[in-house]
Enzyme design. Sequence first.
Site, PDB file in Angstrom:
ATOM      1  CB  SER A  85      -5.308   0.955  -1.304  1.00  0.00           C
ATOM      2  OG  SER A  85      -4.458  -0.158  -1.455  1.00  0.00           O
ATOM      3  CD  GLU A 140     -11.787  -8.811   3.237  1.00  0.00           C
ATOM      4  OE1 GLU A 140     -11.531  -9.305   4.351  1.00  0.00           O
ATOM      5  OE2 GLU A 140     -11.179  -7.830   2.789  1.00  0.00           O
ATOM      6  CD  GLU A 187      -3.184   0.507   2.174  1.00  0.00           C
ATOM      7  OE1 GLU A 187      -4.201  -0.116   1.872  1.00  0.00           O
ATOM      8  OE2 GLU A 187      -2.942   0.868   3.342  1.00  0.00           O
ATOM      9  CD  GLU A 197     -14.314  -9.671  -5.648  1.00  0.00           C
ATOM     10  OE1 GLU A 197     -15.221 -10.447  -6.022  1.00  0.00           O
ATOM     11  OE2 GLU A 197     -14.532  -8.623  -5.010  1.00  0.00           O
ATOM     12  CB  CYS A 222      -7.335  -2.860   6.213  1.00  0.00           C
ATOM     13  SG  CYS A 222      -5.690  -2.382   5.733  1.00  0.00           S
ATOM     14  CD  GLU A 260      -2.724   1.062  -4.407  1.00  0.00           C
ATOM     15  OE1 GLU A 260      -2.719   0.253  -3.453  1.00  0.00           O
ATOM     16  OE2 GLU A 260      -3.743   1.367  -5.041  1.00  0.00           O
ATOM     17  CB  CYS A 307      -9.968  -4.030  13.885  1.00  0.00           C
ATOM     18  SG  CYS A 307      -9.541  -3.420  12.261  1.00  0.00           S
ATOM     19  CE  LYS A 319     -10.897  -8.051   7.798  1.00  0.00           C
ATOM     20  NZ  LYS A 319     -10.094  -7.620   6.644  1.00  0.00           N
TER      21      LYS A 319
END
Lengths: 174, 591
Positions: B325, B367, B278, B372, B305, B281, B521, B364
Amino acid sequence: MKDGKCTCACNENVSESELFERLDKVLLEYQDKPGGLIPILQYAQAIFGFLPENVLKYVSTKLNKSYSEVAGVVSFYSFFSTHPRGKYLIRVCLGTACYVRGGKEILDAVKKELKIEVGETTPDRLFSLEIGRCFGACGLAPVLLINENVHRRAKPSKIAEILGAYKGGTGDEQ
Amino acid sequence: MAKLTINNMPVEVEEGTTILQAAKKIDINIPTLCYMQNFEPIGACRVCLVEVEGMRDPVASCSTPAAEGMKVHTNSRSARDARKMVVELLLSEHQGDCQLCDRNEDCELQRLARDLGIKLIRYEGEKSRRIVDESTPALVRDSAKCIGCRRCVTACNLVQGIGSLFPQGRGFKTYIGPAFGNPLNSVTCVQCGQCAAICPVGAISEKDQIDDVWRALDDPSKFVIVQTAPAIRAALGECFDYKPGTIVTGKMVTALRKIGFDAVFDTNFTADLTIIEEGTELLSRLKKALVDKDKNVALPMFTSCSPGWINYAEAFFPDILPNISTCKSPQQMFGAVAKTYYAEKIGRKPEDIVVVSVMPCTAKKYEAQRPEMNSSGYQDVDIVLTTRELGRMIRQAGLDFDQLEDGAMDSPLGISSGAADIFGNTGGVMEAALRTVYEIVTGQDFPFPKLHVTPIAGLEGVKEASVKIETTVPEWAFLKGVEVKVAVAHGLSNAKKLIEKIKAGEASYHFIEVMCCPGGCIGGGGQPRQTNDEVRNARISALYREDEGKKLRKSHQNPDIKKLYDEFLKTPLGEKSHQLLHTHYHAKKKV
């Protein structure tokens, strides 16, 4: 709307896009006003005859409110309906005065005559049945409302006759 | 100021203070259910009733202002009877199959019934209607257990600004849920689980996947590995009555090993990896913008994240998706690396490896099953447990958590820096990124005391900081003199405020960290209940302590990360990285 004219579409043949144009005018007037949701829903119901899902989602997007919130308001008020209603909306009052003077029996008689339950519409789309909670006509109890017409001191034995007149097209003259 | 007495004790409070707050000031506890810290009281549950002399009926202390001369009794016969009746009425509707409920012994209603000494429910009647909603990968809702306190409505509408939950209908039949009682997947829900975290009873919980993990562990053909997110170590102890903010990393590792995982790894490892990818990036976006004068570069860049944040952006701000990102989250990077690099290392096929992750997060779970997310040809992460599920699993395994010795994570995916630890709290990802990016660009030590960027720490909703680049190594000379501006938001309502400010041109930044849940989190939807600001602060300082206690505190200094690039990935943002560690987003329709 402002001139008090009903925009209800039940007797006209208009396209859905035209109905949405009418809704847009309502939205333009109310969407920035605090508490605008309820008048918008009232007009929307008048325009479409009921509140279909696509209309509610459209309203929620325009007002930047979640669909769940809009649905929460719609499902809170018995005035709002998410199902198509019949040409005539029957509302039998079960407020205290009407109840003690036999409102329940009136309701049963209507159910029996039309073979529908509360919240339902007859297959010919002529009648829908709802219950009401006081129309402010307690002195005339028991009362039932058919669209805007107040039927006072109703009797179960007269229900078939009253409804028959609407079926025959002369109900509004009663 | 108003002077009053509560239980004959004098107390002086500012105008507008409620009786509940005034009582708290002199350590008098009044039970509550619907009350939520930091939000206007709604007075829905009536559990906090107290007696006020001269008033005919008991009043809800959460929403009644303390007034001059008031004489309040929280423990009189009439106050106790009133509260008891309220809780009895709640119990009379509640379908309490307590022994089978995952809130057993962790239920606020159960606790209230016990504390109020309820032995008999005097009221009989209709029970709440049961609709069990399992339509999303993350959450299960059971309306029969719902007591209508509306805390979840506050969390969903005000904390997160989503609005998937709202009271539907009226009176006894009121149903707290999505539009017209439809399943949760019929409306926009980011699956953050803040509703589950705040629910006092078992009406909203994570979708329990413990059995799936046992099944994998029982299968001899599978090599089952586990990764634990940074925020778990600061909260898991609470499942075993440790004080919030107790770090239990070592015991957690031993517990996981004893449960039977073939290797115990750390999401922290891929948090470090995330910083490298990141950070690179960000620098490459800055280069394109400042040197190549490329007008199409999307800046500011947002972190990626937090899966709840991604879900939110996809539905609420699809136009900023290019700014996010492309890095996968550390959880997903871990799965991808485990099923390729690590699989090769141990001579296993990716299909034989089961990656379990322990996350503070319900989103999560969502996710992990995004289509993908399958870089090795197989789902990157197979099963996601929340912190609460791990707590239950440790009990199911019959382990005495308190007696466990400290263990250490396995290598190579278990070594991590202190920068990775603070990924678990708001401001932490940004601080970790700055530690690395600054040193890469300037070649000098990160100049902040104790390496902490204090303006972006803490529970303020939106925070900002800037770092001036005074000198650079030759490669990044174009950044000389640039003041790198960063912002941090946690809680989606705060993220929204920040994005709208940027869109209105009132603020501009280079890099923005967004964490979906308040506090980051550590305050995630899968964390032990209940999370309030004191608990958030305790967990945050625990992570900072964990960070400060490490020698290795910067992601780019992690030796196993260096090895991963040397042996396998080659270069940040390289071909392999793109294939394994990066992803793309999809605009979704908001409902």
